[in-house]
Design a protein around this motif. Sequence first.
Motif, short mmCIF file in Angstrom:
data_model
loop_
_atom_site.label_atom_id
_atom_site.label_comp_id
_atom_site.label_asym_id
_atom_site.label_seq_id
_atom_site.Cartn_x
_atom_site.Cartn_y
_atom_site.Cartn_z
N ASN A 48 0.83 -1.22 0.00
CA ASN A 48 0.00 0.00 0.00
C ASN A 48 0.86 1.26 0.00
O ASN A 48 0.55 2.23 -0.70
CB ASN A 48 -0.96 0.01 1.20
N TYR A 49 1.93 1.25 0.77
CA TYR A 49 2.85 2.39 0.79
C TYR A 49 3.41 2.64 -0.60
O TYR A 49 3.44 3.79 -1.07
CB TYR A 49 3.98 2.12 1.80
N ARG A 50 3.85 1.57 -1.27
CA ARG A 50 4.42 1.71 -2.62
C ARG A 50 3.35 2.17 -3.62
O ARG A 50 3.64 2.98 -4.51
CB ARG A 50 5.05 0.39 -3.09
N MET A 51 2.11 1.66 -3.49
CA MET A 51 1.05 2.09 -4.41
C MET A 51 0.73 3.57 -4.20
O MET A 51 0.58 4.32 -5.17
CB MET A 51 -0.22 1.24 -4.22
N ASN A 52 0.67 4.00 -2.95
CA ASN A 52 0.41 5.42 -2.67
C ASN A 52 1.55 6.29 -3.17
O ASN A 52 1.32 7.37 -3.73
CB ASN A 52 0.19 5.63 -1.16
N SER A 53 2.77 5.83 -2.98
CA SER A 53 3.94 6.56 -3.46
C SER A 53 3.91 6.68 -4.99
O SER A 53 4.19 7.74 -5.55
CB SER A 53 5.20 5.83 -3.00
N ALA A 54 3.56 5.58 -5.66
CA ALA A 54 3.48 5.58 -7.13
C ALA A 54 2.39 6.54 -7.60
O ALA A 54 2.57 7.27 -8.58
CB ALA A 54 3.21 4.17 -7.65
N SER A 55 1.27 6.54 -6.91
CA SER A 55 0.17 7.43 -7.26
C SER A 55 0.57 8.90 -7.07
O SER A 55 0.28 9.74 -7.92
CB SER A 55 -1.05 7.09 -6.40
N ASP A 56 1.24 9.19 -5.96
CA ASP A 56 1.70 10.56 -5.70
C ASP A 56 2.69 11.02 -6.77
O ASP A 56 2.61 12.14 -7.27
CB ASP A 56 2.37 10.67 -4.32
N LYS A 57 3.62 10.14 -7.11
CA LYS A 57 4.62 10.46 -8.14
C LYS A 57 3.92 10.71 -9.48
O LYS A 57 4.26 11.65 -10.20
CB LYS A 57 5.63 9.32 -8.27
N PHE A 58 2.95 9.87 -9.80
CA PHE A 58 2.19 10.03 -11.03
C PHE A 58 1.48 11.38 -11.06
O PHE A 58 1.53 12.09 -12.07
CB PHE A 58 1.17 8.88 -11.18
N GLN A 59 0.85 11.75 -9.96
CA GLN A 59 0.15 13.03 -9.89
C GLN A 59 1.11 14.20 -10.14
O GLN A 59 0.77 15.14 -10.87
CB GLN A 59 -0.54 13.20 -8.53
N LYS A 60 2.29 14.13 -9.54
CA LYS A 60 3.28 15.20 -9.74
C LYS A 60 3.72 15.26 -11.20
O LYS A 60 3.84 16.35 -11.77
CB LYS A 60 4.49 14.97 -8.83
#
Length: 153
Positions: free
Chosen positions: A59-71
Amino acid sequence: MVSVAITPPRTYAEWVAVLDMLKNKIDDESVLFAMQQGTIEWQLGVAERFAKKLIDVINYRMNSASDKFQKEMGRAYGQERAIVQALLALRKEMCFLSKAINLPAIPENDRRQYYELVISQADNMQSSLEDSAKKDRSGKLASIVRNNKVNTF
């Protein structure tokens, strides 16, 4: 980066160390290989702690990937190539995470359930992207999102 051979984890403590490496993106390919070779006694107590730790890291990695994608999407405004690269990077991470949670050490029923968490999240991301792309009147963004799905792996 040089890959280092990581001993496949056998005990809960060894799994915690490997999962911490996964969380911190330390040599993903070697970590994944070690995880796929690892084993664990699936017994009451250990199984619950192991599952919670694994799911928390994923979940941490998925949230991190999502945040990076948004940026990346924020910086890519209108640049087709940058949008495609952001989508492909997100897909690559989701694909990796689907492998990282689909481990032979986990009993089949539990493994399927955990794997579905990642697939479901990727499906939700894709659906959300398609909904957001509908706001683009030109249809270009919708086409890009449909042709570069984050849930296809």
